[in-house]
Design a protein around this motif. Structure first.
Motif, mmCIF file in Angstrom:
data_model
loop_
_atom_site.group_PDB
_atom_site.id
_atom_site.type_symbol
_atom_site.label_atom_id
_atom_site.label_comp_id
_atom_site.label_asym_id
_atom_site.label_seq_id
_atom_site.Cartn_x
_atom_site.Cartn_y
_atom_site.Cartn_z
ATOM 1 N N UNK A 1 -10.545 5.094 34.559
ATOM 2 C CA UNK A 1 -9.631 4.323 35.400
ATOM 3 C C UNK A 1 -8.341 4.021 34.667
ATOM 4 N N UNK A 2 -8.474 3.624 33.400
ATOM 5 C CA UNK A 2 -7.290 3.369 32.573
ATOM 6 C C UNK A 2 -6.458 4.640 32.417
ATOM 7 N N UNK A 3 -7.135 5.777 32.224
ATOM 8 C CA UNK A 3 -6.425 7.040 32.058
ATOM 9 C C UNK A 3 -5.640 7.401 33.312
ATOM 10 N N UNK A 4 -6.256 7.246 34.491
ATOM 11 C CA UNK A 4 -5.547 7.539 35.732
ATOM 12 C C UNK A 4 -4.312 6.671 35.900
ATOM 13 N N UNK B 1 -12.642 2.615 38.391
ATOM 14 C CA UNK B 1 -12.660 4.058 38.156
ATOM 15 C C UNK B 1 -12.037 4.804 39.330
ATOM 16 N N UNK B 2 -12.502 4.542 40.536
ATOM 17 C CA UNK B 2 -12.094 5.353 41.687
ATOM 18 C C UNK B 2 -10.711 4.988 42.207
ATOM 19 N N UNK B 3 -10.433 3.719 42.374
ATOM 20 C CA UNK B 3 -9.156 3.340 42.976
ATOM 21 C C UNK B 3 -7.986 3.666 42.051
ATOM 22 N N UNK B 4 -8.141 3.351 40.760
ATOM 23 C CA UNK B 4 -7.022 3.598 39.846
ATOM 24 C C UNK B 4 -6.785 5.087 39.621
#
Length: 593
Positions: free
Chosen positions: A298-301, A395-398
């Motif tokens: 999530x942070x990576x996205x 994870x998914x939203x970001x």
């Protein structure tokens, strides 16, 4: 384009919005002073800008190479990693017991945003080590922890997670890798794993793999899986390296993006491994590693979206095309910068509003990760509940929105973005993996709806709603921030309505829950960002009312207004789609597709 770490923004979120210093007593006296936080952010941002960002492009262009089973990383990458180790950036949040610096997770995740934005592929090497470290820390014996964790904390050794096999991705019950007891406490691990990020490279002397395998004779399915630690080189009692273990890289994947990260096919041939925890508890123990990886993804996205946005802003200032609809803005030039055009501003503000909201959301989540170890039992339990509920949303939203931001950034570049002369293409290609790995976003949505939402009778989401209500009650009287409070209240109401629909329709027909899950997750994500945007608005408005003339705060409020007026209304559209149920998805016969 030169990446610029958003140090000022993250300092604002940690110090002025979350006010993390008030939690020091919950974290056994951790130093959460503004001075320390700002110093770490400044130095971490500088390292990302000066050491990591310059190697990102060569990582994309050259990628990793394999000769035999030896993998080399792109030029300059090994040297950058050694600088990272020597400067101590790999050990920020690890337990001092194993040589770590013991800083809170929220500070490490703030610095992690800089690293991942500077080079997403590079950041995966220390990121996966952190996941493996915490998995071993949670499930390993004292002997195993003392043998492996100190050198993983220092960055001298790296780590991985090995789940996927050619015949199974999400359905890990189909894992075939086997483990046979050797009679001396170790096991012989044999099988093949695929898509193993950082599985082999030239950064470190040893790579510590955490591997899912089935002990010979164990029951089929998930319940028969166990988790093992399998080092590339065996480790002697004095921590020196022994002989090469029976694990090797059989090939590298040729990927759309993240070329600088070695994505490996790993072959295990009677490799020596040691059990982490109990036999048959592999998935329970691996979830520690997986959840760490999901937060990191999530942070990576988010971080890739930030870097892509920065590149698009620079391009929009420089690119001259057409004239402003309201009259010439650059009379000395042949055309105006494309930044004057409303639709270009729409795309940039869409990305900016997501990036700034996402930063606050992930740091709020990191705060919960820290509060799980609070000395106050009620605080710790509440934080654990939130981490369970929020992890699939992070994870998914970001990652969905980070990919969207990267796509918008390429669109701002126009035809130039579709070439390799500008960085926009790499950001879009790198971002595309993030909604896929560590559990596809569809799986995250199912996990949220099917497992996390109803857990403990819905205790986590009811507590979160209560926190929102309390915040609204405390901050509803200021006219300047009223649009943020009203937007949050409406979005929370939409999420409650969606939750009730799921309760009424999901149990009687599970396909209804499955069909609704992605829209539900996006309503949740929008509400989470509405919550942090309202908190940021309150903090910036308070600074303005206290006499600050720093344009940072006015700009923050303007960006937040865009989120409330142009993005948040999407929640009602997601609700409408959710309420249509599963019929339109499931009635078509398979042969008609």
């Amino acid at each position: 384009m030169a990446y610029k770490a958003p140090v000022r923004d993250l300092s604002f979120i940690l110090n002025d919005v979350l006010k993390v210093d008030r939690y020091a007593n919950h974290l056994e006296g951790a130093d959460l002073s503004r001075d320390l936080i700002d110093q770490v952010l400044e130095e971490g941002g500088k390292f990302a800008e000066e050491v990591i960002a310059p190697i990102n492009r060569v990582g994309d262009q050259v990628g990793c190479k394999i000769e035999g089973d030896v993998v080399t990383t792109p030029p300059g990458w090994k040297e950058a990693y050694q600088q990272m180790v020597e400067a101590g950036w790999t050990s920020l949040a690890f337990d001092p017991k194993y040589g770590g610096q013991g800083l809170p997770a929220m500070i490490a995740m703030a610095v992690g945003q800089f690293t991942a934005a500077a080079s997403a592929a590079f950041s995966m090497y220390p990121g996966l080590t952190a996941g493996a470290f915490h998995g071993i820390e949670a499930a390993g014996s004292d002997e195993i922890k003392n043998k492996y964790l100190p050198k993983m904390a220092s960055g001298e050794w790296t780590g991985t997670m090995n789940l996927t096999e050619p015949q199974c991705g999400t359905d890990l019950g189909m894992v075939r890798t086997k483990a046979v007891p050797n009679g001396d406490g170790s096991y012989a691990i044999t099988g093949q794993k695929i898509w193993i990020s950082a599985g082999e490279h030239d950064f470190a002397d040893n790579i510590i793999h955490t591997v899912l395998a089935r002990v010979e004779g164990a029951v089929p399915g998930i319940k028969g899986l166990s988790l093992f630690v399998v080092p590339k080189f065996l480790v002697n009692d004095d921590a020196s390296l022994g002989e090469r273990n029976g694990v090797s890289c059989a090939g590298l994947e040729h990927k759309m993006g993240i070329h600088g990260n070695a994505t490996c096919v790993m072959a295990y041939e009677n490799a020596k491994g040691w059990l982490l925890g109990e036999e048959g508890r592999g998935m329970n123990n691996m979830f520690v590693v997986m959840n760490e990886a999901r937060l990191g993804t999530g942070l990576q996205g988010l971080a890739i979206g930030d870097a892509a946005y920065q590149a698009a802003v620079e391009f929009a200032h420089d690119r001259l095309q057409g004239r402003a609809l309201t009259g010439t803005k650059n009379p000395d030039g042949p055309a105006d910068p494309i930044l004057v055009h409303p639709d270009v501003r729409r795309m940039l503000l869409e990305a900016k509003a997501f990036v700034e909201g996402g930063r606050a959301f992930i740091l709020w989540t990191a705060l919960q990760a820290d509060l799980q170890r609070s000395t106050d039992e009620a605080t710790a339990q509440k934080a654990k509940d939130y981490m369970g509920l929020i992890t699939p949303v992070v994870k998914a939203y970001l990652t969905d929105k980070g990919l969207h931001a990267a796509s918008l950034a390429l669109q701002v570049h126009g035809g130039s973005g579709y070439t390799e002369h500008f960085p926009a293409s790499q950001y879009l290609r790198d971002a595309r993996i993030t909604p896929i790995y560590e559990g596809t976003n569809g799986i995250q949505a199912l996990d949220l709806v099917g497992r996390k939402l109803p857990a403990n009778g819905g205790r986590a989401i009811m507590s979160w709603f209560a926190d929102i209500d309390a915040f609204v009650g405390e901050n509803g009287g200021n006219e300047a921030t009223q649009p943020f409070i009203e937007g949050l209240t409406k979005s929370k109401g939409t999420l409650q309505e969606a939750s009730m629909w799921l309760m009424q329709n999901g149990m009687q027909n599970p396909d209804n829950a499955g069909a609704a899950s992605t829209d539900y997750l996006h309503i949740f994500g929008l509400t989470a960002l509405a919550y942090v945007w309202a908190q940021m608005a309150v903090a910036s408005q308070a600074a303005i009312e206290a006499g600050s003339d720093d344009p940072f705060h006015a700009n923050k409020l303007m960006t937040g207004r865009y989120f409330v007026e142009r993005i948040l209304p999407d929640a009602r559209a997601h609700l409408k789609k959710l309420q249509s149920g599963a019929e339109v998805l499931m009635q078509m016969p398979a042969e008609a597709f």
